[in-house]
Design an enzyme around this catalytic site. Structure first.
Site, mmCIF file in Angstrom:
data_model
loop_
_atom_site.group_PDB
_atom_site.id
_atom_site.type_symbol
_atom_site.label_atom_id
_atom_site.label_comp_id
_atom_site.label_asym_id
_atom_site.label_seq_id
_atom_site.Cartn_x
_atom_site.Cartn_y
_atom_site.Cartn_z
ATOM 1 N N THR A 1 84.194 -49.792 -38.483
ATOM 2 C CA THR A 1 84.883 -48.532 -38.773
ATOM 3 C C THR A 1 85.671 -48.192 -37.567
ATOM 4 O O THR A 1 85.347 -47.286 -36.813
ATOM 5 C CB THR A 1 83.980 -47.339 -39.022
ATOM 6 O OG1 THR A 1 83.009 -47.692 -39.960
ATOM 7 C CG2 THR A 1 84.767 -46.154 -39.557
ATOM 8 N N THR B 1 86.017 -39.535 -35.849
ATOM 9 C CA THR B 1 85.008 -39.059 -36.812
ATOM 10 C C THR B 1 83.780 -38.589 -36.017
ATOM 11 O O THR B 1 83.769 -37.460 -35.528
ATOM 12 C CB THR B 1 84.631 -40.152 -37.841
ATOM 13 O OG1 THR B 1 84.234 -41.335 -37.161
ATOM 14 C CG2 THR B 1 85.808 -40.448 -38.752
ATOM 15 N N LYS C 1 89.732 -45.251 -32.570
ATOM 16 C CA LYS C 1 88.550 -44.483 -32.916
ATOM 17 C C LYS C 1 87.478 -45.465 -33.375
ATOM 18 O O LYS C 1 87.781 -46.576 -33.821
ATOM 19 C CB LYS C 1 88.840 -43.452 -34.021
ATOM 20 C CG LYS C 1 89.179 -43.998 -35.377
ATOM 21 C CD LYS C 1 88.045 -44.413 -36.283
ATOM 22 C CE LYS C 1 86.966 -43.388 -36.411
ATOM 23 N NZ LYS C 1 85.942 -43.889 -37.419
ATOM 24 N N GLU D 1 77.556 -44.382 -31.614
ATOM 25 C CA GLU D 1 76.798 -43.224 -32.070
ATOM 26 C C GLU D 1 75.477 -43.093 -31.317
ATOM 27 O O GLU D 1 74.642 -43.983 -31.353
ATOM 28 C CB GLU D 1 76.566 -43.299 -33.582
ATOM 29 C CG GLU D 1 77.856 -43.006 -34.338
ATOM 30 C CD GLU D 1 77.747 -43.206 -35.833
ATOM 31 O OE1 GLU D 1 78.633 -42.701 -36.535
ATOM 32 O OE2 GLU D 1 76.794 -43.839 -36.288
#
Lengths: 410, 410
Positions: free
Chosen positions: A197, A160, A186, A283
């Site tokens: 996630t 993602t 991932k 991130e």
């Protein structure tokens, strides 16, 4: 004894390296870009399978479907994965959609529905565009292959906000047979202890008893995937799935097999490499943060402290700024809710001592700055209060984390 | 019954408004700028006093000294506060320095050492520059006053990365006497449940029994200061201190006094206004986030869920981006570790319904965007699973939070 002596890393190996596995991926239109967003792994024989799932109360529909498939037989033939939509908080329709994904994948791959696991990642609360998914599923057989390109397309499809794919492969010898264990994963945001996630897929050609595989995946997750944090959030969709084809021809592995320790170490290594890769690709991250805690009253206590440090926004910001602000480390230790002797704590940044017996050590700020600007920062804490140890992984907190998450949906 | 009927807000009032209190502040050189960094409050009579402290294992030296003073008599005459250095993790020397601050302050103010509380905030792990502190303390008597300027100088001196001073004053009538309660606080980063880098000082001219004041300060903290979070970190130095001069002449307040409820509500209001001001002034914040949870199995459960939501980096980033990403709210609820029925959750953003019975509601994105761009964002969660309620306060996560914390020491 180094674990390296028990197995070797297979350079460039991925989920199709173990015998019996095909993989592939394609773009079906769930992502707004042209990046892959649908993928599958297929095993040519029924693979012994085991999984661990998110602890979030709001489990996404695909989690239920996968649990359903595994409850049927403890073997799987395939897993279908999409990115771009988490199919979470989507009610009865979402559940029907996840079952439809299972059904359609089973049909095009020529297996039965209960042989198929389903995993999803992406935005929460939007219904799946099932016309695109169905059309994509019908294209899967044509892209599945046993070569590296199939694995590459698979790895790309599950990402993602990840910047890089995450894969690893190791091999070892069991009963004179070469056994491979490979993994792909991932995960970039909403990453926190107890699954996040994060989707992970481990393939192996080892023969292994399903109970042994289930207990191994649980234990390995506790010290790898459950020890990473990017932002303290835990997603609705996490899943780590292992499939064992048995095609390497070893005698069935259980905890009593003479080579069990080697296999377990190799399996944990695969999980650890993937977990570290997720933390490093957090991130907005510019560096990997590794926190080692020793001298805690127990391993569980050490884990709680390590995760509190690696999850502290202030510690993470200081690492981003290459600021040797150990006061924030001590503050995190002190609020972890675990037994700590406030007089006996040692802290090192890499090899640089900054605190000894809970007292500041004068250190070379330039040396510390140079160390903190590296791409991996190790925070080493010795509590001198017991035998418990743990390692946790995370990343720094940067402007880009905020930028990425201020407008993810839009 | 609105609490507003029980008391009224005194505009412009601060810690010197209740009878008997002087305050003042000055610059002694602990901060690199010329901003005030040393301050005191003095009561002309022995004030009944009570305090709550950080739960961090590594309590700073001034915490110990204040506990020592309060253990001596449950009354105080003065509190001395510095910013710029937390005097935490400073060992025996730090403790000696905190006691020296107490001693010197007592001397210049003409009270005994055990009448003095000490509070510090700033960088952890550096020794106090005691020559500067001592010189500053000797200047305190000249700057102490009962007027608003004294309070203003005090409020300025306790700030660190705060952008604005935080003060409030209310008045009510008890036994036909006007009673005032006023408060000043600081806190901007390292703010999390169970006290944080937060200093709070409440003055009142009410007569009150020390047990009643101690139990009130604890209860009020649980629903105000302990319900705010900026970044999940809890400091080594938190302290909320209340001093009651008794000079308004009311009969001594206890839980049995007929006006107790009014006094308690007014006291909680003072704490809540200060707590909200701290959350709104969170490092880098552009908006206040207020999370109201109802329908939990208990108030404690509601508090845990409200704090998990308001502390979620993903929720905070979404608020900064004015993105109505309720999926992150549901994910936070689901990982709070509290009983939740996954089928019955309602979520509103202000008045805008976004989730009903755990299912997405179609809402006007433009309306939501406009609402989320306001200076206060209310996230209202009804779990429909019990009678427990709670409110928590926090702020958005912004580029500036990262900027401020990437290089705080340097």
């Amino acid at each position: 004894m180094g674990v390296a002596s028990l197995f070797k890393v297979v350079e460039g190996g991925s989920v199709t390296a173990p015998k019996g596995f095909k993989a592939g991926g394609l773009h079906c239109g769930l992502k707004k870009t042209t990046r892959n967003d649908l993928a599958a792994i297929l095993c040519e024989v029924p693979a012994v399978a085991a999984a661990v799932y998110t602890t979030n109360v709001f489990q996404a529909a695909p989690i239920k479907v996968t649990q359903d498939s595994l409850a049927a037989s403890r073997t799987l033939r395939a897993v279908v994965v999409n990115s771009g939509n988490a199919n979470a908080c989507t009610g009865k329709q979402g559940e029907a959609d996840a079952y439809a994904m299972r059904e359609e994948t089973a049909k095009v791959l020529g297996v039965s529905p209960s042989d198929v696991a389903v995993a999803s990642t992406g935005v929460i609360g939007e219904l799946m565009k099932m016309d695109r998914v169905s059309s994509g599923i019908s294209g899967l057989p044509a892209v599945m292959s046993t070569d590296e390109d199939g694995a590459e397309q698979f790895c790309q499809a599950i990402l993602t906000t990840d910047l890089v794919k995450k894969e690893v492969c190791v091999s070892l010898v069991i009963d004179d047979r070469e056994v491979k264990i490979a993994g792909a994963a991932k995960g970039s945001g909403m990453i926190h202890p107890n699954m996040a996630t994060m989707l992970g897929f481990v393939t192996t050609d080892a023969a292994i008893h399903p109970d042994a595989l289930q207990s191994l995946i649980k234990d390995a997750t506790d010290v790898t995937f459950n020890m990473i944090t990017v932002d303290g959030d835990t997603s609705t969709n996490d899943m780590l799935l292992a499939m064992a084809s048995g095609l390497s021809g070893n005698k069935e592995l259980t905890e009593k097999h003479p080579d069990w320790d080697g296999f377990a170490a190799a399996f944990r290594h695969v999980c650890q490499v993937l977990a570290q890769a997720i933390a490093r690709d957090g991130e907005g991250a510019t560096r990997l943060v590794e926190v080692e805690v020793s001298g805690a009253v127990s391993d569980l206590s050490a884990r709680a402290i390590a995760k509190t440090i690696v999850g502290s926004s202030l510690v993470k910001s200081a690492v981003f700024g290459a600021d040797a602000n150990w006061g924030r480390i001590i503050a995190a230790i002190g609020r972890a809710g675990e037994p700590v002797n406030p007089e006996t704590v040692d802290i090192h940044l890499g090899e640089i001592a900054v605190l000894t017996g809970s007292k500041p050590v004068t250190f070379d700020e330039d040396e510390a700055l140079a160390y903190l600007k590296g791409d991996t920062v190790r925070i080493v804490v010795d509590l001198k209060n017991g035998e418990g140890t743990a390692t946790a992984w995370g990343c720094d907190l940067t402007y880009d984390y905020v930028r990425i998450n201020a407008a993810y949906r839009t």
